[in-house]
Design a protein around this motif. Sequence first.
Motif, mmCIF file in Angstrom:
data_model
loop_
_atom_site.group_PDB
_atom_site.id
_atom_site.type_symbol
_atom_site.label_atom_id
_atom_site.label_comp_id
_atom_site.label_asym_id
_atom_site.label_seq_id
_atom_site.Cartn_x
_atom_site.Cartn_y
_atom_site.Cartn_z
ATOM 1 N N LEU A 94 58.774 116.947 -23.104
ATOM 2 C CA LEU A 94 58.070 116.214 -24.154
ATOM 3 C C LEU A 94 58.901 115.036 -24.648
ATOM 4 O O LEU A 94 58.366 113.968 -24.953
ATOM 5 N N ARG A 98 58.090 111.040 -24.030
ATOM 6 C CA ARG A 98 57.885 110.359 -25.307
ATOM 7 C C ARG A 98 56.527 110.682 -25.906
ATOM 8 O O ARG A 98 55.783 109.795 -26.377
ATOM 9 N N ALA A 99 56.192 111.960 -25.905
ATOM 10 C CA ALA A 99 54.948 112.406 -26.538
ATOM 11 C C ALA A 99 55.029 112.099 -28.036
ATOM 12 O O ALA A 99 55.895 112.622 -28.737
ATOM 13 N N MET A 100 54.117 111.254 -28.512
ATOM 14 C CA MET A 100 54.232 110.742 -29.868
ATOM 15 C C MET A 100 54.229 111.862 -30.915
ATOM 16 O O MET A 100 55.014 111.841 -31.867
ATOM 17 N N TRP A 101 53.345 112.842 -30.753
ATOM 18 C CA TRP A 101 53.265 113.904 -31.755
ATOM 19 C C TRP A 101 54.564 114.701 -31.824
ATOM 20 O O TRP A 101 55.013 115.091 -32.910
ATOM 21 N N PHE A 102 55.202 114.887 -30.661
ATOM 22 C CA PHE A 102 56.446 115.649 -30.654
ATOM 23 C C PHE A 102 57.599 114.824 -31.228
ATOM 24 O O PHE A 102 58.489 115.372 -31.889
ATOM 25 N N VAL A 104 57.287 112.648 -33.596
ATOM 26 C CA VAL A 104 57.092 112.735 -35.048
ATOM 27 C C VAL A 104 57.619 114.063 -35.572
ATOM 28 O O VAL A 104 58.274 114.123 -36.625
ATOM 29 N N VAL A 105 57.331 115.142 -34.834
ATOM 30 C CA VAL A 105 57.820 116.453 -35.242
ATOM 31 C C VAL A 105 59.348 116.474 -35.304
ATOM 32 O O VAL A 105 59.948 117.038 -36.232
#
Length: 234
Positions: A94, A98-102, A104-105
């Motif tokens: 992830l 660069r999964a955006m939601w991850f 942010v987490v």
Amino acid sequence: MRSPSQNCLPRVVPPPAGGTRPSRGGRLSAVALAMLADMTHGFTSTAAPLVGRARWPGYAAAAWGLVFALPSFYWAAGGVAGAATTVAPALVRLVQERAMWFIVVLWVTGLLKVVGGLLGLALVGSWGRRGSPLLQLAGCGAGVLLVWHGGLFLVQGLLVQSGIVTIAPELLSVSRWYTYLWGPWFMAGGLLFIMAARIHLRSVRDRRSGAIAGAVGGFGALGLSVAMLAAGIG
């Protein structure tokens, strides 16, 4: 001039000059009031400020939170050095994708760890005594949650290492890190927050409210974590 300790003692009123003694009911009322004052003194009095060695759990908890925030910020910025063997591969992917939601987490998690560091300082600092019930709730809640999750990592890892539970061979090295690093690390941080909250309770004005808030925070965090685990979340 009377000393502060003398001011805390019940006043003994001598009998009137004429020799008339207080009634039996009056004497019993005075004794009952003195006993009640003694029972509630521990919950309403203000203790001396924390000094010296009494502060170390809070400082250690603060350092724990700030140090633990660094990997979150590093991974959020895209760094993965060392993560491949110490963190679950799915999480590493992830970060690499660069999964955006991850991402942010990760940033939010890092900020929460910084807040945890500030919480550790507040538990042993005089500037944190104004919100003592809330600090007790947060300190005990964070401590119990960390000990619980660290214990899960440790128990699950030991089951894997002993062969009772089997996992994919490529995950064995990661499992060792969760068993011997992340599990003890979480538990150590949780114990520091619990110790800091316990010490903080000695210095607050209303110990009864502080103790209740701490119990609510601890049991609430544990119940929420167990419910999420039962639901397959986290």
